[in-house]
Scaffold this motif. Structure first.
Motif, PDB file in Angstrom:
ATOM      1  N   LYS A  40      24.956  25.097  51.032  1.00 21.07           N
ATOM      2  CA  LYS A  40      25.800  26.287  51.185  1.00 21.07           C
ATOM      3  C   LYS A  40      27.249  25.860  51.369  1.00 21.07           C
ATOM      4  O   LYS A  40      27.611  25.249  52.371  1.00 21.07           O
ATOM      5  CB  LYS A  40      25.332  27.105  52.390  1.00 21.07           C
ATOM      6  N   PRO A  41      28.124  26.193  50.409  1.00 17.79           N
ATOM      7  CA  PRO A  41      29.547  25.848  50.554  1.00 17.79           C
ATOM      8  C   PRO A  41      30.249  26.839  51.477  1.00 17.79           C
ATOM      9  O   PRO A  41      29.714  27.910  51.786  1.00 17.79           O
ATOM     10  CB  PRO A  41      30.072  25.967  49.126  1.00 17.79           C
ATOM     11  N   LYS A  42      31.464  26.506  51.861  1.00 20.70           N
ATOM     12  CA  LYS A  42      32.241  27.422  52.692  1.00 20.70           C
ATOM     13  C   LYS A  42      32.985  28.460  51.853  1.00 20.70           C
ATOM     14  O   LYS A  42      33.227  29.573  52.306  1.00 20.70           O
ATOM     15  CB  LYS A  42      33.238  26.627  53.549  1.00 20.70           C
ATOM     16  N   ALA A  43      33.370  28.069  50.644  1.00 25.84           N
ATOM     17  CA  ALA A  43      34.122  28.983  49.779  1.00 25.84           C
ATOM     18  C   ALA A  43      33.794  28.692  48.326  1.00 25.84           C
ATOM     19  O   ALA A  43      33.499  27.547  47.955  1.00 25.84           O
ATOM     20  CB  ALA A  43      35.625  28.849  50.018  1.00 25.84           C
ATOM     21  N   ILE A  44      33.855  29.746  47.495  1.00 25.72           N
ATOM     22  CA  ILE A  44      33.598  29.627  46.061  1.00 25.72           C
ATOM     23  C   ILE A  44      34.751  30.282  45.307  1.00 25.72           C
ATOM     24  O   ILE A  44      35.134  31.419  45.597  1.00 25.72           O
ATOM     25  CB  ILE A  44      32.274  30.300  45.653  1.00 25.72           C
ATOM     26  N   LEU A  45      35.296  29.559  44.346  1.00 27.78           N
ATOM     27  CA  LEU A  45      36.323  30.093  43.449  1.00 27.78           C
ATOM     28  C   LEU A  45      35.666  30.314  42.093  1.00 27.78           C
ATOM     29  O   LEU A  45      35.132  29.370  41.497  1.00 27.78           O
ATOM     30  CB  LEU A  45      37.486  29.115  43.324  1.00 27.78           C
ATOM     31  N   ILE A  46      35.695  31.549  41.603  1.00 29.08           N
ATOM     32  CA  ILE A  46      35.027  31.895  40.349  1.00 29.08           C
ATOM     33  C   ILE A  46      36.057  32.318  39.308  1.00 29.08           C
ATOM     34  O   ILE A  46      36.846  33.228  39.541  1.00 29.08           O
ATOM     35  CB  ILE A  46      34.015  33.037  40.543  1.00 29.08           C
ATOM     36  N   GLY A  47      36.038  31.649  38.161  1.00 30.74           N
ATOM     37  CA  GLY A  47      36.874  32.049  37.040  1.00 30.74           C
ATOM     38  C   GLY A  47      36.100  32.994  36.135  1.00 30.74           C
ATOM     39  O   GLY A  47      34.959  32.705  35.756  1.00 30.74           O
ATOM     40  N   LEU A  48      36.691  34.145  35.807  1.00 37.54           N
ATOM     41  CA  LEU A  48      36.022  35.175  35.018  1.00 37.54           C
ATOM     42  C   LEU A  48      36.631  35.253  33.616  1.00 37.54           C
ATOM     43  O   LEU A  48      37.851  35.367  33.482  1.00 37.54           O
ATOM     44  CB  LEU A  48      36.154  36.535  35.708  1.00 37.54           C
ATOM     45  N   ASP A  49      35.793  35.214  32.595  1.00 36.08           N
ATOM     46  CA  ASP A  49      36.257  35.363  31.214  1.00 36.08           C
ATOM     47  C   ASP A  49      36.079  36.806  30.769  1.00 36.08           C
ATOM     48  O   ASP A  49      35.051  37.435  31.065  1.00 36.08           O
ATOM     49  CB  ASP A  49      35.469  34.446  30.277  1.00 36.08           C
ATOM     50  N   PHE A  50      37.050  37.328  30.032  1.00 30.43           N
ATOM     51  CA  PHE A  50      36.971  38.724  29.619  1.00 30.43           C
ATOM     52  C   PHE A  50      35.785  38.999  28.716  1.00 30.43           C
ATOM     53  O   PHE A  50      35.209  40.092  28.708  1.00 30.43           O
ATOM     54  CB  PHE A  50      38.285  39.181  28.948  1.00 30.43           C
ATOM     55  N   TRP A  51      35.361  37.988  27.934  1.00 30.43           N
ATOM     56  CA  TRP A  51      34.256  38.229  27.009  1.00 30.43           C
ATOM     57  C   TRP A  51      32.914  38.335  27.725  1.00 30.43           C
ATOM     58  O   TRP A  51      31.943  38.803  27.146  1.00 30.43           O
ATOM     59  CB  TRP A  51      34.201  37.160  25.926  1.00 30.43           C
ATOM     60  N   TRP A  52      32.841  37.929  29.012  1.00 35.41           N
ATOM     61  CA  TRP A  52      31.607  38.145  29.764  1.00 35.41           C
ATOM     62  C   TRP A  52      31.304  39.631  29.908  1.00 35.41           C
ATOM     63  O   TRP A  52      30.163  40.020  30.139  1.00 35.41           O
ATOM     64  CB  TRP A  52      31.722  37.530  31.159  1.00 35.41           C
ATOM     65  N   PHE A  53      32.323  40.450  29.810  1.00 32.52           N
ATOM     66  CA  PHE A  53      32.183  41.880  30.065  1.00 32.52           C
ATOM     67  C   PHE A  53      32.232  42.695  28.765  1.00 32.52           C
ATOM     68  O   PHE A  53      32.431  43.895  28.797  1.00 32.52           O
ATOM     69  CB  PHE A  53      33.291  42.330  31.025  1.00 32.52           C
ATOM     70  N   ASN A  54      32.064  42.020  27.644  1.00 35.01           N
ATOM     71  CA  ASN A  54      32.066  42.669  26.347  1.00 35.01           C
ATOM     72  C   ASN A  54      30.673  43.266  26.086  1.00 35.01           C
ATOM     73  O   ASN A  54      29.708  42.525  25.909  1.00 35.01           O
ATOM     74  CB  ASN A  54      32.419  41.655  25.262  1.00 35.01           C
ATOM     75  N   PRO A  55      30.535  44.599  26.049  1.00 38.82           N
ATOM     76  CA  PRO A  55      29.215  45.218  25.884  1.00 38.82           C
ATOM     77  C   PRO A  55      28.634  45.055  24.489  1.00 38.82           C
ATOM     78  O   PRO A  55      27.429  45.229  24.286  1.00 38.82           O
ATOM     79  CB  PRO A  55      29.486  46.701  26.189  1.00 38.82           C
ATOM     80  N   SER A  56      29.469  44.711  23.514  1.00 40.97           N
ATOM     81  CA  SER A  56      29.010  44.589  22.127  1.00 40.97           C
ATOM     82  C   SER A  56      28.585  43.167  21.778  1.00 40.97           C
ATOM     83  O   SER A  56      28.104  42.917  20.675  1.00 40.97           O
ATOM     84  CB  SER A  56      30.131  45.025  21.167  1.00 40.97           C
ATOM     85  N   ARG A  57      28.758  42.264  22.707  1.00 37.16           N
ATOM     86  CA  ARG A  57      28.508  40.858  22.390  1.00 37.16           C
ATOM     87  C   ARG A  57      27.016  40.595  22.198  1.00 37.16           C
ATOM     88  O   ARG A  57      26.202  40.830  23.077  1.00 37.16           O
ATOM     89  CB  ARG A  57      29.034  39.977  23.517  1.00 37.16           C
ATOM     90  N   ASP A  58      26.684  40.092  21.013  1.00 32.74           N
ATOM     91  CA  ASP A  58      25.319  39.628  20.792  1.00 32.74           C
ATOM     92  C   ASP A  58      25.300  38.375  19.926  1.00 32.74           C
ATOM     93  O   ASP A  58      24.292  38.016  19.342  1.00 32.74           O
ATOM     94  CB  ASP A  58      24.468  40.719  20.148  1.00 32.74           C
TER      95      ASP A  58
END
Length: 418
Positions: A146-164
């Motif tokens: 268990k770490p003390k802190a997590i830094l998460i990088g978010l890509d816009f294409w993760w949230f693309n509903p049309s992605r297949d």
């Protein structure tokens, strides 16, 4: 001397019979036929043997978990050319490190340098190509430590509903290396496409030759690979040893312009409400375990962002940025590199900022306030490295002393002299 003796002598010196001559000819024919039949096989055996010897000497025959453990002993870069299993590799590095700070995301997180943290840190960038993979990696990591802190990088294409479209598999946890025939011949492909010099291939076949440090062919012969903290070094791509395929960002811009509806780079859609809820659930899960979480939106090269914004139908990125800002979590929006004081000269390609840009990100996060993550960043060191490397994609002080200087590898007209 009798007549019988004379006849005996003549018999001994007489030529072989017709039957014996035919037998000799048949044997000679069989030998020639066997040589003609087996010579190509022998050539194939020699070639395959040489290819396997190359893979063995460059440590391409070991799996990612074994490589992570070996790296823990040697400190060498890990840059495998044959097998790409960052999930297994980074998770094993996490197990070996037991860090206070965990950095999570795709390849757009890999440029954070571990040397500027004053606590143990592991950069798992590259292990998560989707939000689902990010959730999976974090859960797997928490099962170990268990770490003390997590830094998460978010890509816009993760949230693309049309992605297949196809997503690179990063969740493979196997450490097995079962070489197929096509994989055995892969070094020839690397040479033909320019990712490996022919001279390097033959150098590896010399048993008396000491090869450069590194785990994997790209690490040994290109200085490309992950360091012990998880940062990716682009090596010869930045010093002219190999040619970039995104000069003037042409490849990135072409991918955006030709993106199909199902492509991850299709920006003419609204972000997925389902994926936003999935992220909220992850944040609630981590909050319930008293783990500090910081989110950030990685930068795009300025020229690329400008091209996207000029598309009148583009809406994914602005709507996604708004949705991330409304999560109720600590979110740093670095989509526009100008907010960091960075520019195109500090980028590796259209989607990936270099190590200096990511130093600027850490500086901005450290300036935010009294958090576990901000306190873990050596801001004086970060500021000093930014000052001495501004305008570059890499940090010179983190390189070997004999490393060639960075060049204008994107042909942008960038001054690169230090």
């Amino acid at each position: 001397m009798t007549q019988d003796i004379l006849n005996a002598d003549r018999t001994t010196d007489s030529p072989p019979s017709t039957t014996e001559a035919e037998s000799v000819n048949r044997r000679s024919f069989h030998i020639r036929y066997a040589a003609m039949f087996f010579s190509p096989m022998l050539v194939v055996v020699v070639i395959v043997g040489a290819l396997y010897a190359f893979l063995w000497r460059t440590l391409e025959t070991i799996g990612p978990v074994t490589a992570a453990r070996l790296q823990d002993k040697t400190g060498d870069l890990y840059g495998a050319a044959l097998f790409y299993r960052p999930f297994a590799y980074k998770l094993e590095r996490y197990r070996l490190t037991s860090p206070d700070i965990l950095l999570v995301g795709s390849s757009r997180v890999m440029q954070f340098a571990g040397e500027v943290f004053n606590v143990p840190v592991l950069n798992s960038g590259g292990a998560s190509n989707t939000l689902d993979q990010t959730v999976g990696f974090i859960r797997a990591a928490l099962a170990v430590h268990k770490p003390k802190a997590i830094l998460i990088g978010l890509d816009f294409w993760w949230f693309n509903p049309s992605r297949d479209d196809d997503i690179d598999a990063t969740g493979d946890m196997s450490d097995d290396v079962d070489l197929s025939l096509s994989q055995l011949f892969a070094p020839l492909q690397w040479v033909s496409e320019g990712s490996l010099r022919a001279g390097s291939f033959f150098e590896a076949l010399l048993p008396v030759k000491d090869l450069a440090p590194g785990i994997g062919a790209f690490a040994k012969f290109g200085g490309r690979g992950w360091d012990v903290y998880g940062r990716y070094d682009y090596g010869t791509l930045l010093d002219g040893g190999m040619q970039s395929d995104d000069r003037h960002f042409k490849r990135t811009l072409k991918r955006l312009q030709s993106a199909k509806i199902s492509s991850k780079l299709n920006v003419r859609v609204s972000p997925s409400a389902e994926k936003i809820d999935e992220l909220r659930q992850l944040l609630a899960e981590l909050d319930g375990q008293s783990i500090e979480v910081v989110l950030f939106l990685p930068p795009l090269a300025g020229s690329v962002l400008q091209a996207i914004e000029q598309d009148p139908e583009s809406r994914l990125i602005p709507l996604w940025r708004d949705a991330m800002a409304n999560l109720g979590a600590r979110v740093f929006d670095f989509t526009d590199p100008q907010a960091l004081g960075s520019n195109d000269c500090e980028f590796v390609d259209g989607f990936h900022g270099g190590a200096v840009t990511y130093m600027r990100i850490l500086d901005a996060i450290a300036d935010y306030g009294d958090t576990i993550l901000s306190r873990a960043i050596d801001r004086d060191m970060v500021a000093g490295l930014i000052a001495t490397n501004a305008g570059h994609a890499r940090v010179n002080e983190l390189l070997p002393g004999d490393a060639p200087p960075e060049i204008d590898f994107l042909d942008l007209g960038c001054p690169k002299a230090l």
